[in-house]
Write a protein that holds these residues in place. Structure first.
Motif: not given
Length: 313
Positions: A296, A300, A292-293
């Motif tokens: 993200l 971004n 998930r990180w």
């Protein structure tokens, strides 16, 4: 203890952490089925490497591997039970297949338990232990937390004192035997003095903060949320299913007088899958959080690139 990787499981409620390690440690010491021991060892090493990185690999190679080999070799030398005799030792005692296999099993269990305890020390900090047992056994929980905290602090301070002594030419690795002994006693004297002073400072600090007074409350940052409830429910279901399967004979295995275990089947296989899911729970949570990180970060960066393109146009 500072951890190398972000451990998602450490952010869960202390009760979830304690129940998890209680289950995996108890199962690792009770179940002697080779599949269970293999699952426990692999999962423990995987989690330890995730937490400590190269330090865990170095510890495994320099300490646990020799312990494993020594345990495997020592058991047949003292244990001569078993019905399958391979040969006879110079002492006249038989060397049996069962004793050799059991030596490997005992070594695997020992290494697995040590690995789980290394993970426990990284996740279950002293404040978590005091939070869980501070009201039930306040004195014992405080003593245990102070002992667990004192060992790494003593090790760190010993390294500081040794480096300081080395800088002034008092390295314990140089000189004759008497000189090295004298330098070692000097370091020991410094460490004893530091320990006594630290004990006095701790006692004064506890007294000034009102330790032992009636009605004294303790601040805590932990609270049980929905995520912790789901994790605790998962641990409970898996633990009860494995315990019920063990009582039903699904994990039966013996080594003496002959090697014999439960027949392969769907039910034992389901117990192994459940046991692996239980042991791998922190690793699965960490891998999912890392994914998930990364997603993200990728999102971004893409939005940043799009904004730069729009600004240029």
């Amino acid at each position: 203890m500072q951890m190398i990787n972000r451990d998602t499981f450490s952010s869960y409620h202390p009760l979830v952490n304690f129940v998890y390690f209680g289950l995996v440690l108890a199962f690792s010491m009770i179940f002697v089925h080779p599949v269970c021991l293999g699952i426990s060892l692999i999962c423990a090493l995987t989690y330890a490497i995730y937490l400590n990185g190269k330090k865990a690999v170095r510890f495994s190679l320099l300490f646990m591997l020799p312990v494993f080999v020594i345990t495997v070799l020592m058991n047949p030398a003292f244990n001569h039970e078993g019905g399958t005799i391979l040969t006879y030792l110079p002492s006249g005692n038989p060397l049996t297949l069962e004793s050799m296999v059991y030596g490997m099993v005992a070594a695997t269990m020992l290494i697995g338990v040590i690995s789980w305890f290394s993970c426990y020390n990284a996740v279950m900090t002293s404040d978590k232990f005091v939070y869980l047992f501070g009201r039930v056994i306040p004195a014992l929980s405080l003593i245990l937390s102070m002992v667990l905290r004192f060992v790494p602090r003593f090790k760190t301070q010993l390294q500081v004192v040794s480096n300081a002594q080395r800088c002034i030419g008092r390295d314990i690795s140089s000189g004759g035997v008497l000189q090295r002994a004298r330098k070692g006693l000097t370091i020991l004297s410094v460490m004893v003095t530091w320990s006594l002073e630290n004990a006095i400072e701790t006692a004064d600090s506890m007294k000034s903060r009102g330790y032992g007074l009636e009605g004294r409350t303790a601040f805590s940052i932990y609270s049980m949320d929905r995520r912790d409830g789901i994790a605790l429910l998962f641990l409970t279901v898996c633990g009860l299913y494995i315990i019920a399967g063990a009582f039903a004979g699904g994990l039966y295995f013996r080594y003496f007088p002959t090697i014999k275990g439960v027949s392969p089947g769907l039910y034992p296989f389901s117990l192994f899958i459940c046991y692996a899911a239980l042991c791998l729970m922190p690793v699965i949570l960490n891998v999912a959080a890392d994914a998930r990180w990364r997603a993200l970060e990728t999102g971004n960066s893409m939005r940043k690139e799009e904004s730069q393109i729009e600004s240029v146009l």
